[in-house]
Design an enzyme around this catalytic site. Structure first.
Site, PDB file in Angstrom:
ATOM      1  N   LEU A 139      43.599  42.563  32.559  1.00  0.00           N
ATOM      2  CA  LEU A 139      43.142  41.271  31.929  1.00  0.00           C
ATOM      3  C   LEU A 139      41.961  40.889  31.474  1.00  0.00           C
ATOM      4  CD1 LEU A 139      44.516  38.059  31.333  1.00  0.00           C
ATOM      5  CD2 LEU A 139      43.845  37.464  33.668  1.00  0.00           C
ATOM      6  N   GLU A 381      40.165  37.364  41.010  1.00  0.00           N
ATOM      7  CA  GLU A 381      41.192  36.269  41.089  1.00  0.00           C
ATOM      8  C   GLU A 381      41.085  35.031  41.094  1.00  0.00           C
ATOM      9  OE1 GLU A 381      45.220  37.505  42.891  1.00  0.00           O
ATOM     10  OE2 GLU A 381      44.432  39.549  42.852  1.00  0.00           O
TER      11      GLU A 381
END
Length: 398
Positions: A139, A381
């Site tokens: 990502l 994250e």
């Protein structure tokens, strides 16, 4: 420098399993996992070789079956956050690299579990559960970390409605865990460059896809496999599209939501290990005619560390329980768990190192490696500051 993980001074406590957050299935899981994890001996000098070793061991041990649903070789009907929390907490207590290997199998395949076609799920998930395929989640980009909408990797469709259609990927992904050792990557790219987060789609890209270069490894303070991925006219079939076109942002966030509480659990496992190391050292270290544990200042520090661990544990278990029981609001609670557990673990590990004195900074000591291992968890994250924003917005909307 990464060395073989020294044995724990004692097994982790399982007293928390009596809390109402857990049921008998979770207690049975822990009963098997705790002795298994303690018995593993992996040379972690080479982090890439060690991760491959851990994935193989975790697969053979049956633990990776908790990363996928039962329909595709998993242990439970659906992904269970409490099982993930118990696995990551226990593995991180013994080896943060073992935790990393387990977590990336779940995160890297999570989007396939959530949105994959039956063919995609059948092809990839059983290999993940057996430890035969290593997964990765791609990502982040050089200019798009917390700001996902700023991503610049583009996926251009030739004819996605045709059986012979393709998508051509161009761009760069970086800070990709398992980069260079993964067998496949769940890659997020813009199919509508002007659409912001609403123009992002997800794709499954096999590691041997022409036009994909994973050779640029990234070296960090607590070694584990990271790489920059370069996509140069990387063509993938239309069947590689994961979920709906332009639905990639929501899919990425759903995937991260599942595993955010488990990041808290990894930090919790490291904090529990640091506390165990501190207690063991305090009981053994003699000075001024008594043990370090006899000093009131030591007792006060140990007390503070224990409270920090337990407060993080309760928030972590609550977040996992809320998701598993289908509660309407989970995101803010998961953010609280992730923020509190990682920040508390940093404090606990720092205090444990301080109690060890000079031995604490010796390369090869457990508290020294934990000091390096914990730092990245406050960033990846969703950094602590991002979690604060999530929580603050939720509170203001109440």
């Amino acid at each position: 420098m990464h060395v073989a993980t020294p044995p724990a001074p004692c097994p982790p406590s399982t007293a928390h399993l009596a809390l109402p957050f857990f049921d008998d299935a979770h207690r049975t899981l822990a009963e098997g996992l705790v002795p298994w994890a303690a018995a593993q001996e992996v040379d972690e000098t080479d982090d890439r070789a060690a991760c491959r070793d851990w994935v193989k061991r975790l697969g053979l041990g049956g633990w990776l079956r908790y990363c996928v649903p039962a329909a595709h070789g998993g242990a439970l009907p659906a992904l269970d956050s409490r099982a993930l929390v118990l696995l990551r907490e226990t593995l991180a207590y013994h080896s943060p690299l073992a935790d990393f290997a387990f977590a990336m199998q779940g995160l890297g395949s999570g989007a396939i579990t959530l949105a994959g076609s039956p063919a995609q799920q059948a092809h990839y998930l059983q290999g993940v559960a057996r430890g035969e395929l290593i997964a990765a989640f791609a990502l982040s980009e050089p200019e798009a970390g917390s700001d996902v909408g700023a991503m610049q990797t583009i996926a251009t469709s030739t004819d996605s409605t045709s059986a012979t259609g393709t998508f051509c990927l161009n761009g760069t992904k970086t800070w990709i865990s398992n980069g260079g050792i993964a067998d496949f990557y769940c890659v997020f790219a813009k199919t509508n460059p002007s659409g912001g987060t609403r123009g992002i789609s997800a794709f499954i890209v096999d590691a041997n896809a022409p036009g994909l270069d994973t050779s640029r490894h990234i070296h960090v303070m607590a070694p584990h496999p990271l790489a920059t991925l370069q996509f140069s006219d990387c063509n993938v079939p239309a069947t590689a599209l994961l979920g709906e076109e332009n639905g990639g942002f929501k899919l990425a966030m759903r995937t991260l939501d599942i595993f955010r509480a488990s990041v808290a659990a990894a930090a919790l496992g490291m904090a529990r290990r640091a506390l165990a190391e501190a207690v063991h050292h305090a009981r053994q270290r003699r000075m001024f005619g008594q043990t370090l544990a006899d000093f009131q200042l030591t007792q006060a520090k140990i007390g503070e560390m224990a409270a920090l661990v337990d407060s993080a544990a309760l928030l972590t278990y609550r977040a996992a329980w809320l998701r598993d029981t289908g509660q309407a609001r989970v995101t803010a609670e998961a953010a609280m768990a992730k923020m509190t557990a990682t920040e508390n673990a940093q404090r606990v590990i720092d205090m444990a190192l301080q109690l060890h004195g000079g031995r604490g900074v010796e390369v090869g000591s457990k508290v020294e490696s934990l000091y390096r291992d914990i730092r990245s968890l406050r960033i990846y994250e969703g950094a602590t500051e991002v979690q604060q924003l999530i929580i603050g917005k939720a509170v203001l909307q109440e």
